[in-house]
Design an enzyme around this catalytic site. Structure first.
Site, PDB file in Angstrom:
ATOM      1  N   THR A  95      35.452  52.330  35.813  1.00 53.93           N
ATOM      2  CA  THR A  95      36.203  53.363  36.544  1.00 53.93           C
ATOM      3  C   THR A  95      37.697  53.076  36.582  1.00 53.93           C
ATOM      4  OG1 THR A  95      35.822  52.226  38.655  1.00 53.93           O
ATOM      5  CG2 THR A  95      34.252  53.957  38.043  1.00 53.93           C
ATOM      6  N   HIS A 100      38.934  44.149  33.738  1.00 54.41           N
ATOM      7  CA  HIS A 100      38.654  43.333  34.917  1.00 54.41           C
ATOM      8  C   HIS A 100      37.258  42.739  34.827  1.00 54.41           C
ATOM      9  CE1 HIS A 100      37.627  47.539  35.717  1.00 54.41           C
ATOM     10  NE2 HIS A 100      36.641  47.103  36.470  1.00 54.41           N
TER      11      HIS A 100
HETATM   12  P1  AMP Z   1      34.583  49.187  37.504  1.00 56.67           P
HETATM   13  O1  AMP Z   1      33.705  50.245  38.126  1.00 56.67           O
HETATM   14  O2  AMP Z   1      33.852  48.149  36.734  1.00 56.67           O
HETATM   15  O3  AMP Z   1      35.715  49.807  36.717  1.00 56.67           O
HETATM   16  O4  AMP Z   1      35.215  48.395  38.712  1.00 56.67           O
HETATM   17  C1  AMP Z   1      36.305  48.831  39.447  1.00 56.67           C
HETATM   18  C2  AMP Z   1      36.290  48.081  40.738  1.00 56.67           C
HETATM   19  O5  AMP Z   1      37.576  48.159  41.327  1.00 56.67           O
HETATM   20  C3  AMP Z   1      35.296  48.630  41.774  1.00 56.67           C
HETATM   21  O6  AMP Z   1      34.359  47.611  42.112  1.00 56.67           O
HETATM   22  C4  AMP Z   1      36.190  49.009  42.946  1.00 56.67           C
HETATM   23  O7  AMP Z   1      35.605  48.745  44.196  1.00 56.67           O
HETATM   24  C5  AMP Z   1      37.424  48.157  42.707  1.00 56.67           C
HETATM   25  N1  AMP Z   1      38.662  48.667  43.283  1.00 56.67           N
HETATM   26  C6  AMP Z   1      39.186  49.908  43.144  1.00 56.67           C
HETATM   27  N2  AMP Z   1      40.350  50.013  43.804  1.00 56.67           N
HETATM   28  C7  AMP Z   1      40.586  48.796  44.369  1.00 56.67           C
HETATM   29  C8  AMP Z   1      41.617  48.264  45.192  1.00 56.67           C
HETATM   30  N3  AMP Z   1      42.677  48.992  45.547  1.00 56.67           N
HETATM   31  N4  AMP Z   1      41.517  46.974  45.593  1.00 56.67           N
HETATM   32  C9  AMP Z   1      40.453  46.220  45.238  1.00 56.67           C
HETATM   33  N5  AMP Z   1      39.449  46.668  44.462  1.00 56.67           N
HETATM   34  C10 AMP Z   1      39.506  47.937  44.031  1.00 56.67           C
END
Ligand code: AMP
Ligand code: ZN
Length: 114
Positions: A95, A100
């Protein structure tokens, strides 16, 4: 990158809870934790996903993996074990389009998907 949320976190334009940082990587707590320990390890260089890795930026993988071990030590999950997940692409549920690595631990992971 201007519109990238993780670049903005790295640049401290958006707050985060830092766990570890060095010249190449930044590690911070996931805002929506899926486990007692849930840390995101990201390269400071904007790379969209695993698919964005190439010969010119591949050294970031080594820095990330070194940082993951540091994070596990800092969060005291290195002995009991932890899980590392990278979602690559929409089909995998990615997302945020800045590479990451999810580092998850602090609980017994009963569900094995692999
Ligand atoms: P993914 O779905 O693998 O792309 O992971 C994106 C991750 O980013 C999710 O687990 C979200 O909870 C995390 N995330 C999104 N915005 C933030 C933020 N501002 N601070 C910390 N984590 C975030
Ligand atoms: Zn970015």
């Amino acid at each position: 990158m201007k519109d990238c949320i993780f670049c903005r976190i790295i640049n401290q334009e958006i707050p985060s809870t830092k766990v570890y940082e060095n010249e190449y990587v930044y590690a911070f707590k996931d805002i929506n934790p899926a486990a007692p320990v849930h840390v995101l390890v990201v390269p400071k260089l904007h790379i969209e996903s695993l698919e964005g890795l190439n010969e010119d930026n591949l050294e970031n993988v080594v820095h990330i993996h070194r940082a993951i071990k540091k994070v596990a030590e800092i969060c005291k999950i290195n002995k009991e074990g932890y899980r590392v997940i990278v979602n690559c692409g929409e089909g995998a549920g990615q997302t945020v389009w800045h590479l990451h690595y999810h580092v998850l631990g602090g609980t017994k992971m009963d569900e094995k998907i692999l």
